[in-house]
Scaffold this motif. Structure first.
Motif, mmCIF file in Angstrom:
data_model
loop_
_atom_site.group_PDB
_atom_site.id
_atom_site.type_symbol
_atom_site.label_atom_id
_atom_site.label_comp_id
_atom_site.label_asym_id
_atom_site.label_seq_id
_atom_site.Cartn_x
_atom_site.Cartn_y
_atom_site.Cartn_z
ATOM 1 N N VAL A 1 -5.376 19.167 0.039
ATOM 2 C CA VAL A 1 -6.805 19.417 0.190
ATOM 3 C C VAL A 1 -7.249 20.520 -0.761
ATOM 4 O O VAL A 1 -6.681 21.605 -0.774
ATOM 5 N N GLY A 2 -8.259 20.208 -1.560
ATOM 6 C CA GLY A 2 -8.827 21.205 -2.465
ATOM 7 C C GLY A 2 -7.945 21.551 -3.653
ATOM 8 O O GLY A 2 -8.298 22.421 -4.443
ATOM 9 N N VAL A 3 -6.800 20.920 -3.801
ATOM 10 C CA VAL A 3 -5.936 21.214 -4.955
ATOM 11 C C VAL A 3 -6.248 20.213 -6.064
ATOM 12 O O VAL A 3 -6.027 19.022 -5.895
ATOM 13 N N PRO A 4 -6.792 20.695 -7.191
ATOM 14 C CA PRO A 4 -7.128 19.731 -8.240
ATOM 15 C C PRO A 4 -5.851 19.235 -8.913
ATOM 16 O O PRO A 4 -4.821 19.912 -8.890
ATOM 17 N N GLY A 5 -5.930 18.066 -9.465
ATOM 18 C CA GLY A 5 -4.815 17.592 -10.298
ATOM 19 C C GLY A 5 -3.847 16.655 -9.615
ATOM 20 O O GLY A 5 -3.059 15.997 -10.276
ATOM 21 N N ILE A 6 -3.883 16.588 -8.271
ATOM 22 C CA ILE A 6 -2.911 15.710 -7.606
ATOM 23 C C ILE A 6 -3.193 14.238 -7.954
ATOM 24 O O ILE A 6 -2.297 13.502 -8.347
ATOM 25 N N ALA A 7 -4.463 13.870 -7.860
ATOM 26 C CA ALA A 7 -4.810 12.468 -8.156
ATOM 27 C C ALA A 7 -4.400 12.133 -9.577
ATOM 28 O O ALA A 7 -3.793 11.092 -9.841
ATOM 29 N N SER A 8 -4.684 13.035 -10.484
ATOM 30 C CA SER A 8 -4.369 12.757 -11.880
ATOM 31 C C SER A 8 -2.867 12.584 -12.072
ATOM 32 O O SER A 8 -2.413 11.697 -12.795
ATOM 33 N N ARG A 9 -2.076 13.403 -11.361
ATOM 34 C CA ARG A 9 -0.616 13.277 -11.501
ATOM 35 C C ARG A 9 -0.123 11.980 -10.873
ATOM 36 O O ARG A 9 0.782 11.336 -11.390
ATOM 37 N N VAL A 10 -0.727 11.625 -9.748
ATOM 38 C CA VAL A 10 -0.330 10.364 -9.096
ATOM 39 C C VAL A 10 -0.566 9.201 -10.071
ATOM 40 O O VAL A 10 0.317 8.380 -10.316
ATOM 41 N N PHE A 11 -1.756 9.192 -10.693
ATOM 42 C CA PHE A 11 -2.076 8.041 -11.546
ATOM 43 C C PHE A 11 -1.287 8.060 -12.848
ATOM 44 O O PHE A 11 -0.891 7.012 -13.344
ATOM 45 N N SER A 12 -1.032 9.252 -13.392
ATOM 46 C CA SER A 12 -0.225 9.284 -14.625
ATOM 47 C C SER A 12 1.184 8.802 -14.338
ATOM 48 O O SER A 12 1.774 8.064 -15.128
ATOM 49 N N ALA A 13 1.736 9.239 -13.192
ATOM 50 C CA ALA A 13 3.103 8.825 -12.863
ATOM 51 C C ALA A 13 3.157 7.302 -12.723
ATOM 52 O O ALA A 13 4.084 6.654 -13.217
ATOM 53 N N LEU A 14 2.149 6.744 -12.062
ATOM 54 C CA LEU A 14 2.142 5.291 -11.883
ATOM 55 C C LEU A 14 1.966 4.576 -13.223
ATOM 56 O O LEU A 14 2.594 3.553 -13.483
ATOM 57 N N ALA A 15 1.130 5.157 -14.074
ATOM 58 C CA ALA A 15 0.913 4.532 -15.384
ATOM 59 C C ALA A 15 2.204 4.560 -16.191
ATOM 60 O O ALA A 15 2.570 3.572 -16.822
ATOM 61 N N LEU B 1 0.853 -1.181 0.000
ATOM 62 C CA LEU B 1 0.000 0.000 0.000
ATOM 63 C C LEU B 1 0.894 1.239 0.000
ATOM 64 O O LEU B 1 1.861 1.316 0.766
ATOM 65 N N ILE B 2 0.571 2.157 -0.884
ATOM 66 C CA ILE B 2 1.309 3.416 -0.909
ATOM 67 C C ILE B 2 0.341 4.530 -0.543
ATOM 68 O O ILE B 2 -0.722 4.659 -1.154
ATOM 69 N N ASN B 3 0.732 5.293 0.437
ATOM 70 C CA ASN B 3 -0.132 6.350 0.915
ATOM 71 C C ASN B 3 0.518 7.692 0.588
ATOM 72 O O ASN B 3 1.660 7.939 0.952
ATOM 73 N N VAL B 4 -0.213 8.521 -0.139
ATOM 74 C CA VAL B 4 0.266 9.868 -0.444
ATOM 75 C C VAL B 4 -0.539 10.784 0.460
ATOM 76 O O VAL B 4 -1.757 10.855 0.350
#
Ligand code: ASP
Ligand code: MG
Length: 491
Positions: free
Chosen positions: A339-353, A330-333
């Motif tokens: 909080v409230g900053v858009p785009g973090i999730a997208s960057r996390v998933f693109s980096a992993l992809a 499990l990796i926890n970021v």
């Protein structure tokens, strides 16, 4: 009409082959049947290993090559014992067994020539690998069709390269569905005959051999079932069906009588011994039901994978099954600055992809304080590196406090279409786990509401599976499970 597919473990030796022949004969007496076979147990692996050795000009490949022939010859000698002449020189003989050995010898020579060619050029292209891998099915079907004829059936071997058409890709080719369906209807619809079709192999329109990927025989069966509008596709293996949990960990696990396609897909995703979801698609599209059956226990009803919305024979307030994937990380970021900053999730998933990390589960707390992803052990380091690189700036400025990595975890997935719209299932799961003092690291529920997954320590696996299982099922009501636990052996 029925499509019956038998996997490699059902074709392990003469005894198993004879048992399959009996099952097929009983069905053929009752109605129209199309049989699909894998290679004999272990043969595809042996063939591919021989190809690898030949490519490295390692003469050991000859041992494997001989082993392939020996396995088949041994089965023939037992199956046709009464037919074999006293002298060893069977190739001179015109008995069924002699003719069969002649056919297999021809296939064996062809294989030998190909392997020798590979040894000389020291190169085995994906195209050649497919050609080699497909010998197992050509041999098993030659054998089975001859044996069924010997028993008085009107069996014919059908080389699927004349039926299943694919793109010119190798290893796991894309099937041209309509063309394949058309050919299936043209080739396989003779009521009198009993077609024995090679699973796994196919061909391009130019006739070049391709394969449908490992365990592709299930896919062949699904394609034929769809193309021929079969009433049912039976997948014969060595377990009684889809189980409510892994019987190696849960003693009370039982065979699920009916399961929906979506449930089967979810369970398969989480490692239960079900068909690969991709395999089911042609059958699902044409609404042909699939039944999982056990060659070791042929009278057991097995599991029906149906297209109806709910498994009617189950209570509405319960689950269908539990599956789990072990040795995950499990990796926890985590960090207040997310909080409230858009785009973090997208960057996390693109980096992993871009690091080719396969994510098995995701969960984000609605506080947006942390995003957690779960992946397999071998993906954990590349994932951490990719995230450190991508989020370097945020880590530096403390917007993200830390990247945490925890190993030795297990994802447990509780699955059931009946959970949809039924309150209380999650409550029941987690209160049972709470009472058992199990610590849960993360939880996710898909919006399909068909799956609740959570992460626990791997060491707690057995306890967790049993606690959840017995929260929903009482033992004595179910039949005990027969057959080996979740260990499909490839053909
Ligand atoms: N014999 C092939 C394999 O082992 C195909 C199959 O078993 O379905 O992958
Ligand atoms: Mg198989």
């Amino acid at each position: 009409m029925k499509v019956m597919k038998f996997g490699g473990s059902s074709l392990a030796d003469a005894g198993r082959i004879a048992a399959v022949a009996e099952i097929v004969r009983a069905e053929a007496a009752a109605g129209s049947v199309v049989v699909v076979l894998s290679a004999m147990k272990g043969i595809t692996d042996t063939l591919l290993a021989a190809a690898d050795l030949a490519e490295n000009a390692d003469p050991e490949f000859r041992l494997l090559y001989e082993r392939v022939m020996d396995t088949h010859e041994k089965a023939i000698k037992t199956l046709f014992a009464a037919e074999l002449p006293v002298s060893e020189d069977v190739s001179e003989d015109y008995s069924q067994a002699g003719q069969l050995i002649g056919k297999l010898t021809a296939l064996h020579h062809e294989l030998g020539d190909i392997l020798h060619g590979i040894e000389l050029v020291r190169e085995c292209s994906p195209r050649s690998r497919d050609l080699i891998a497909g010998f197992g099915e050509r041999m098993s079907c030659t054998l089975m069709s001859a044996y069924l004829c010997f028993l008085g059936e009107d069996a014919v071997m059908v080389d699927a390269r004349r039926v299943i058409v694919t793109e010119a890709e190798h290893g796991s080719a894309t099937v041209l569905l309509e063309k394949s369906f058309e050919r299936a209807r043209a080739l396989i619809h003779h009521e009198q005959e009993l077609p024995i079709v090679t699973g796994f192999i196919a061909a391009t329109e130019d006739g070049v051999t391709t394969t449908l990927g490992r365990n592709g025989s299930d896919y062949t069966a699904s394609l034929l079932g769809a193309g021929l509008h079969a009433d049912v596709i039976e997948i014969w293996t060595d377990v009684d069906g889809v189980l409510s949990a892994d019987p190696r960990h849960v003693k009370d696990a039982f065979v699920i009588p009916t399961i929906t396609v979506e449930e089967a897909m979810e369970l398969a995703y989480f490692g239960a011994e079900v068909l690969h979801p991709y395999t089911m698609l042609p059958a699902v599209e044409r609404r042909v039901p699939i039944r999982i059956k056990n060659t070791l226990n042929p009278h057991a009803p097995g599991t029906l994978i149906s297209h109806d919305g709910r498994g009617e024979d189950r209570g509405i307030d319960t689950i269908t099954g539990i599956a789990s994937i072990g040795d995950v990380a499990l990796i926890n970021v985590e960090g207040g600055g997310m909080v409230g900053v858009p785009g973090i999730a997208s960057r996390v998933f693109s980096a992993l992809a871009s690091a080719s990390v396969n994510i098995i589960m995701i969960s984000q707390a609605s506080s947006e304080h942390s995003i957690c992803v779960v992946c397999r052990r071998h993906d954990a380091q590349p994932a951490m590196k990719a995230l450190e690189r991508e989020l370097a700036h945020e880590l530096e400025s403390r917007r993200i406090g830390q990247l945490e990595l925890i190993h030795n975890l297990e994802i447990v997935a509780v699955i059931g279409a009946c959970m949809r719209g039924t309150p209380g299932i999650a409550g029941k799961i987690f209160s049972a786990l709470g009472e058992a003092q199990v610590n849960i690291l993360a939880i996710a529920q898909g919006s399909s509401e068909m799956n609740i997954s959570f992460v626990v320590e791997m060491a707690a696996r057995k306890q967790v599976l049993n606690v959840v299982h017995s929260a929903f099922f009482t033992h004595s009501t179910q039949e005990p499970v027969q057959g080996a636990p979740a260990t499909e052996v490839k053909g």
